[in-house]
Design a protein around this motif. Structure first.
Motif, PDB file in Angstrom:
ATOM      1  N   ALA A   1       9.877  -1.409  -2.336  1.00 23.65           N
ATOM      2  CA  ALA A   1       9.885  -1.488  -3.880  1.00 23.65           C
ATOM      3  C   ALA A   1       8.026  -1.383  -4.330  1.00 23.65           C
ATOM      4  O   ALA A   1       8.048  -1.381  -5.678  1.00 23.65           O
ATOM      5  CB  ALA A   1      10.551  -1.982  -4.069  1.00 23.65           C
ATOM      6  N   PHE A   2       7.648  -2.331  -3.658  1.00 22.80           N
ATOM      7  CA  PHE A   2       6.352  -3.344  -4.257  1.00 22.80           C
ATOM      8  C   PHE A   2       5.208  -1.974  -3.212  1.00 22.80           C
ATOM      9  O   PHE A   2       4.094  -3.084  -3.581  1.00 22.80           O
ATOM     10  CB  PHE A   2       6.308  -4.255  -4.014  1.00 22.80           C
ATOM     11  CG  PHE A   2       7.285  -5.386  -4.858  1.00 22.80           C
ATOM     12  CD1 PHE A   2       7.120  -5.606  -6.121  1.00 22.80           C
ATOM     13  CD2 PHE A   2       8.342  -5.321  -4.626  1.00 22.80           C
ATOM     14  CE1 PHE A   2       7.898  -5.900  -6.990  1.00 22.80           C
ATOM     15  CE2 PHE A   2       9.723  -5.920  -5.024  1.00 22.80           C
ATOM     16  CZ  PHE A   2       9.615  -6.516  -5.651  1.00 22.80           C
ATOM     17  N   ALA A   3       5.111  -1.242  -2.535  1.00 22.98           N
ATOM     18  CA  ALA A   3       3.874  -1.526  -1.532  1.00 22.98           C
ATOM     19  C   ALA A   3       3.219  -0.498  -2.615  1.00 22.98           C
ATOM     20  O   ALA A   3       1.757  -0.031  -2.298  1.00 22.98           O
ATOM     21  CB  ALA A   3       4.620   0.516  -0.455  1.00 22.98           C
ATOM     22  N   LYS A   4       3.806   0.559  -4.030  1.00 26.00           N
ATOM     23  CA  LYS A   4       2.575   0.744  -4.306  1.00 26.00           C
ATOM     24  C   LYS A   4       2.311  -0.022  -5.748  1.00 26.00           C
ATOM     25  O   LYS A   4       1.606   0.486  -7.054  1.00 26.00           O
ATOM     26  CB  LYS A   4       2.775   2.067  -4.598  1.00 26.00           C
ATOM     27  CG  LYS A   4       2.979   3.303  -3.649  1.00 26.00           C
ATOM     28  CD  LYS A   4       3.669   4.615  -4.203  1.00 26.00           C
ATOM     29  CE  LYS A   4       3.023   4.947  -2.924  1.00 26.00           C
ATOM     30  NZ  LYS A   4       4.063   6.974  -3.524  1.00 26.00           N
ATOM     31  N   THR A   5       2.454  -0.908  -5.602  1.00 28.91           N
ATOM     32  CA  THR A   5       2.111  -2.024  -6.451  1.00 28.91           C
ATOM     33  C   THR A   5       0.624  -2.770  -6.709  1.00 28.91           C
ATOM     34  O   THR A   5       0.503  -2.906  -6.016  1.00 28.91           O
ATOM     35  CB  THR A   5       2.951  -3.272  -7.194  1.00 28.91           C
ATOM     36  OG1 THR A   5       4.384  -3.001  -7.305  1.00 28.91           O
ATOM     37  CG2 THR A   5       3.088  -4.173  -8.467  1.00 28.91           C
ATOM     38  N   PRO A   6      -0.285  -1.963  -7.493  1.00 26.18           N
ATOM     39  CA  PRO A   6      -1.355  -3.003  -7.911  1.00 26.18           C
ATOM     40  C   PRO A   6      -1.676  -4.301  -7.702  1.00 26.18           C
ATOM     41  O   PRO A   6      -0.331  -5.003  -8.227  1.00 26.18           O
ATOM     42  CB  PRO A   6      -1.910  -2.856  -9.073  1.00 26.18           C
ATOM     43  CG  PRO A   6      -1.173  -1.219  -9.892  1.00 26.18           C
ATOM     44  CD  PRO A   6      -0.089  -1.471  -9.307  1.00 26.18           C
TER      45      PRO A   6
ATOM     46  N   ALA B   1       4.902  -4.706   4.445  1.00 28.02           N
ATOM     47  CA  ALA B   1       3.960  -6.177   3.711  1.00 28.02           C
ATOM     48  C   ALA B   1       4.774  -7.093   3.429  1.00 28.02           C
ATOM     49  O   ALA B   1       5.987  -6.852   3.666  1.00 28.02           O
ATOM     50  CB  ALA B   1       3.335  -5.629   2.142  1.00 28.02           C
ATOM     51  N   THR B   2       4.563  -8.693   3.972  1.00 26.02           N
ATOM     52  CA  THR B   2       5.630  -9.550   3.682  1.00 26.02           C
ATOM     53  C   THR B   2       5.674 -10.301   2.574  1.00 26.02           C
ATOM     54  O   THR B   2       4.583 -10.422   1.829  1.00 26.02           O
ATOM     55  CB  THR B   2       5.128 -10.482   4.695  1.00 26.02           C
ATOM     56  OG1 THR B   2       4.023 -11.432   4.737  1.00 26.02           O
ATOM     57  CG2 THR B   2       5.522  -9.693   5.875  1.00 26.02           C
TER      58      THR B   2
END
Length: 564
Positions: free
Chosen positions: A239-244, A339-340
């Motif tokens: 869910a956070f892979a594309k968060t800046p 990502a962790t």
């Protein structure tokens, strides 16, 4: 023209074997007694191999008073084959039964440590860890003796089971009419007992447990091989892979965030009536220390993917947000771009990320995957004291080293640290105890503390003593951590500490519960306000009714709570 009779089926045409130095001819009665005894032992060996459970907690004398259908089927197969094919088949089937017996023994060990059976696909790497545990617990000689014993046992079981099957095949061939009648009677008895569900001491007399055991193992392997495709699909969802980066973890900017794992800190430490009173005192004292230093805390439960051992699987589950239940998943995720929680801190550029991993004594290439700028293993913490069984560095010293190497530096960037406290690692003997922090020095003070400690070979003779030492080890880890926060924590300190898994069944009593405590400690009340809707318990001890969250769900929930 009739074919000649199978010579193996006509014992009257064969002269008796003389044996070594002709003893069989000189002592015919003894020879017959030895022959009968050997045949009985061969039958008993195969019967035990077929009916023995693969779990020690299910091993009762009633479990050996069963009639396995597989023994009847083996008899039918061997009676139906000609001489040469019968002997070859007997050797193969005997060796197979021996291998399955070895697998049952492995299952026994895994159920005792991990509360699950041995995984034929993924668990071979754990055997080297078992050897390391033996060395750390009982010394190099203990490790060597254990390895030699395992090899001798493996070879001995295979040879003995193969010879036993050949022996019974020869006996049935020499007494074919009686063997046929006996097999037929046993077959009828098995069908009747199975149909009527006849039991002996609560155990079903007619069993097909061996076939079920093999079927379960085949399915276990198939599930393991198919799990790779399932996991790859899960790996791609983040869910956070594309968060800046500038929008990640903004609610914690400027804070020092410490994710600390306490080895084997499981729910049993707080729930078991023999341990709970002492643990309550430790947690109450810890609460008092933290409050005196201006800190507050909230606690709940996480459900770990493992129990007994497998800390690295729990750590990677917590940090990756994926359910890492086996070695294949671990290898897959640590070689991926997933990502962790820790690497997201690194991605922001707002934190220096470090790892305090005193349990690491070998090359650890996976460390880079977790997004740590610098890793301090057992050789980089400045410790010159003794090992405490498996534990290379006592927890109090690890925390003091973290203060000296990173946390106590002036004019530094905020720190995100992953800290592994390993003193509560099995076998919990001998264990350290807290001492004045200004006396830690280079760790040589622990030499005397170790001499005064308990001997693991003595402790593990008693389950009660094992539980006592386990509880003391957990108390030591919790005391070390809360004292450190009281001594070195400041207004920007945020501590998240949790257990990685429940201890071995010797301590838990074989419960299937995989819950571990988790606590968030902070000086700034705004930090805990962001999780006020989670329903966690105030203080270091989670209530029995506190929420239970899968360990793989924590990453996303934490990042969502502190996204602003």
């Amino acid at each position: 023209m009739a074919e000649p009779a199978d010579s193996a089926d006509e014992p009257s045409q064969l002269p008796p074997r003389a044996g070594w130095f002709g003893w069989r001819r000189r002592y015919p009665r003894t020879s017959r007694a030895v022959g009968v005894g050997t045949s009985v032992l061969a039958g008993a060996l195969l019967l035990v191999a077929l009916v023995v459970p693969d779990r020690l907690d299910r091993m009762t004398y009633q479990s050996f008073l069963r009639l396995p259908v597989e023994l009847i089927v083996l008899a039918v197969v061997l009676l139906a084959l000609p001489s040469r094919a019968r002997r070859i088949t007997a050797v193969v089937l005997g060796a197979f039964v021996g291998l399955s017996t070895v697998l049952k023994c492995l299952d026994m060990g895994f159920y005792e440590t991990l509360a699950r059976p041995f995984d034929l696909v993924f668990d071979w790497v754990l055997l080297s860890d078992a050897a390391d545990w033996m060395k750390d617990s009982f010394g190099r000689s203990g490790e060597v003796l254990a390895i030699i014993g395992v090899i001798v046992l493996l070879v001995g079981v295979l040879i003995a089971s193969a010879l036993a099957m050949v022996r019974l095949a020869d006996v049935m061939a020499r007494h074919r009419p009686m063997a046929v009648r006996t097999t037929l009677v046993l077959g009828v008895v098995w069908i009747m007992c199975f149909t009527l569900s006849v039991q002996v001491g609560g155990v079903t007399l007619a069993t097909k447990g061996y076939s079920q055991f093999l079927s379960n193992r085949v399915q276990y392997v198939r599930d393991g091989l198919g799990d790779a495709d399932v996991f790859k699909k899960q790996l791609a969802v983040d869910a956070f892979a594309k968060t800046p980066p500038d929008q990640l973890l903004t609610g914690l900017r400027g804070k020092d965030v410490l994710f600390t794992f306490i080895e084997s800190y499981g729910r049993v430490a707080l729930d078991d009536p023999t341990m709970a009173p002492e643990m309550d005192k430790t947690l109450t004292a810890g609460d008092s220390r933290l409050k005196a230093a201006g800190f507050s805390s909230r606690s709940a439960w996480l459900r770990s993917p493992v129990t007994g051992a497998g800390s690295w699987l729990a750590h990677s589950t917590f940090l990756s947000g994926l359910w890492i239940k086996n070695q294949q998943r671990y290898r897959t995720v640590t070689t991926s771009t997933r990502a962790t929680l820790t690497s997201y801190f690194q991605k922001t550029g707002a934190w220096r990320t470090v790892g305090i991993v005193p349990g690491v004594r070998k090359s650890w290439p996976e460390g880079k995957y977790f997004g740590l700028d610098n890793i301090y293993d057992s050789t980089h913490l400045g410790y010159n004291g003794p090992y405490f069984s498996w534990t290379p560095v006592p927890d109090q010293f690890s925390l003091e080293s973290f203060e000296k190497l990173e946390y106590g530096k002036k004019n530094r960037d905020p720190i995100m640290a992953e800290i592994i406290l390993a003193s509560s690692h099995n076998p919990w003997s001998p264990i350290a105890h807290t001492i004045p922090w200004n006396q830690l020095g280079d760790g040589t003070i622990f030499n005397q503390i170790k001499k005064e400690g308990t001997n693991p070979t003595e402790v593990w003779k008693s389950a009660k003593r094992v539980r006592t030492e386990y509880r003391k080890a957990i108390q030591y880890s919790v005391d070390s951590l809360t004292q450190w926060v009281q001594r070195y924590g400041n207004k920007n300190t945020v501590l998240v500490f949790l257990g990685d898994h429940q201890p071995v069944p010797t301590v838990t009593g074989g419960t299937a519960d995989r819950d571990v405590p988790i606590t968030i400690v902070a000086h700034d009340p705004k930090v805990l306000d962001k999780i006020s809707s989670w329903g966690w318990t105030d203080g270091l001890k989670p209530a029995d009714s506190a929420p239970v969250l899968g360990m793989d769900k924590f990453r996303d929930r934490f990042m969502t709570a502190y996204a602003k």
